[in-house]
Design a protein around this motif. Structure first.
Motif, short mmCIF file in Angstrom:
data_model
loop_
_atom_site.label_atom_id
_atom_site.label_comp_id
_atom_site.label_asym_id
_atom_site.label_seq_id
_atom_site.Cartn_x
_atom_site.Cartn_y
_atom_site.Cartn_z
N ARG A 1 0.87 -1.04 -0.01
CA ARG A 1 -0.02 0.08 -0.07
C ARG A 1 0.73 0.94 -0.57
O ARG A 1 0.10 2.08 0.00
N THR B 1 1.83 1.42 -3.71
CA THR B 1 0.69 1.60 -4.25
C THR B 1 0.83 3.84 -4.18
O THR B 1 0.53 4.21 -5.11
N ASN B 2 0.42 4.23 -2.68
CA ASN B 2 0.73 5.37 -2.58
C ASN B 2 1.79 5.97 -3.09
O ASN B 2 1.86 6.95 -4.15
N SER C 1 1.40 9.05 -6.30
CA SER C 1 2.06 10.04 -6.67
C SER C 1 2.93 10.74 -7.77
O SER C 1 2.81 12.02 -8.71
N THR D 1 -1.22 11.00 1.43
CA THR D 1 -0.16 10.27 0.87
C THR D 1 1.49 10.39 1.61
O THR D 1 2.17 9.14 1.27
N VAL E 1 0.63 8.14 4.66
CA VAL E 1 0.63 6.74 4.49
C VAL E 1 1.76 5.93 3.50
O VAL E 1 2.34 4.94 3.90
N THR F 1 -5.65 10.65 8.06
CA THR F 1 -5.30 9.86 7.22
C THR F 1 -5.08 8.91 9.16
O THR F 1 -4.58 7.77 8.61
#
Length: 411
Positions: A139, A142-143, A147, A252, A255, A313
């Motif tokens: 994950r 993924t972020n 981005s 983002t 995370v 978040t």
């Protein structure tokens, strides 16, 4: 994961494929709607309707693809879903009216849902002793990819020409194709033996279905950042509009930095239930902070929005970690793909229904709607530990006999 990049082997291959894939996703998430409305010239209402149809049409794809991955081998099925994504995305350049748009976006969205489920057996097989933690690492990857894709999309949007939009679509398709090619370096995963008894066991697991529903309700929180906050910031506050990008960037970065760390302590279903509970309460706090930004001076509105996003978040980290844990820990290994496909139904419904619900409550109704939304998240989080305990109860004798039969078949 203690390292930024996993050691050479299957984990690195999956991470590399995921990174390239999500760069393409970042291109589409940032500029897809603008491509169809500004370049193809479809009315925004038609684009919204088509995306809603695609969301509902894709709900069953995850279950079917997950079951197919269990039975036929996850690597091939997962790669096939990404190839379909690439072809469907490339088809966007041919869209010139509503129905071709619906067909193309349904194919792309369905393949995305199918791919998430088909990838699950690979994560369980190659994710080490704690596949949930490796899922958290993915994950963060993924972020990072999204981005980068968003930055590249920003260049195309700034140019704004037909050629720039077309190159954006082609780049998206190429990224998906490259992601599928990288999976060729992954060792194949042997299919699970066919168990005796009912085929669709995940659909008969009532505690797991309840957790799927609860996780789906809480998954609406992802749309708070992408739908509710941008609209609220523009129509209800005096904060500068560029802060929309600032809130997304802040989310983002947090995370990427903290998702793995947050997942390490969520190492059992009971811990996941507690994480759901904490997340629900935190979402209530964040919704309250965001609601207070209306009518405040620009500096105060910006401060409240940034604080609300930061708090939100934290809840997102706990919610994601809890979902990773229960979805894997409560799914039998022989049916990982099928179970994770079912679990994805919750997120799929959140994608389809969340934007409309948030707009009706938070934007149309205003400040009271934010409190109602926060209360819904809180109640959902409080219910999750009870659902987890139900799912951990010993299975009835009939279910245990099915397990025994499956083990005999596997032997």
């Amino acid at each position: 994961m203690p390292q930024l990049v996993p050691e050479a082997g299957p984990q690195r291959v999956i991470a590399a494929s995921n990174f390239v894939n999500t760069v393409g996703s970042g291109l589409y998430l940032t500029a897809g709607v603008l491509y169809f409305t500004q370049d193809v010239r479809l009315p925004a209402t038609q684009v919204g309707l088509g995306l809603g149809v695609a969301g509902f049409a894709s709900l069953a794809m995850g279950i079917a693809a997950g079951h197919l991955a269990d039975r036929c081998g996850a690597r091939g099925v997962y790669a096939a879903t990404i190839v379909v994504q690439a072809l469907a995305t490339a088809g966007f350049v041919l869209v010139d009216s509503f129905w071709p748009f619906v067909l193309a976006v349904c194919a792309a969205t369905g393949a995305t849902a199918a791919g998430r489920a088909a990838r699950s057996p690979l994560i369980r097989r190659f994710g080490g002793d704690r596949p949930q933690e490796y899922r958290a690492y993915l994950r963060a990857v993924t972020n990072t990819g999204i981005s980068l894709g968003a930055l590249l999309a920003g260049v195309a949007l700034q140019v704004g020409t037909h050629t720039a939009y077309q190159l954006l679509v082609v780049g998206n398709a190429v990224a998906f194709g490259a992601s599928a090619a990288i999976l060729l370096f992954l060792p194949p995963v042997a299919p699970e033996p066919m168990p005796t008894g009912p085929r669709w066991i995940a659909l008969r697991d009532r505690p797991y279905l309840l957790l799927t529903a609860l996780d789906g309700i809480m998954a609406i929180q992802f749309k708070v950042l992408t739908v509710a906050i941008p609209l609220w910031l523009v129509v209800a506050t005096s904060a500068p509009h560029w802060l929309v990008s600032g809130t997304m960037l802040g989310n983002t970065v947090i995370v990427i930095a903290l998702q793995v760390r947050a997942s390490r302590s969520v190492n059992s279903p009971a811990a996941a239930g507690g994480a759901y509970r904490r997340a629900g309460v935190v979402f209530l706090v964040s919704c309250s902070l965001i609601s207070l930004s209306a009518g405040a001076p620009a500096w105060a509105a910006a401060t409240l929005l940034l604080a609300g996003v930061a708090v939100h978040t934290v809840g997102e980290l706990w919610h994601s970690a809890a979902g990773f844990e229960v979805s894997f820990a409560l799914a039998p290994e022989r049916a990982t793909g099928q179970y994770l496909g079912v679990f994805g139904l919750g997120a799929g419904l959140a994608d389809a229904l969340g934007p409309s619900l948030l707009i009706a409550l938070c934007i149309t109704w205003g400040r009271p709607g934010w409190y109602v939304m926060g209360a819904l998240f809180t109640v959902t989080g409080l219910a999750a530990p009870f659902a987890v305990r139900w799912a951990q109860r010993p299975a009835p004798a009939t279910d245990m006999s099915l397990d025994v039969a499956w083990k005999e078949t596997a032997a």
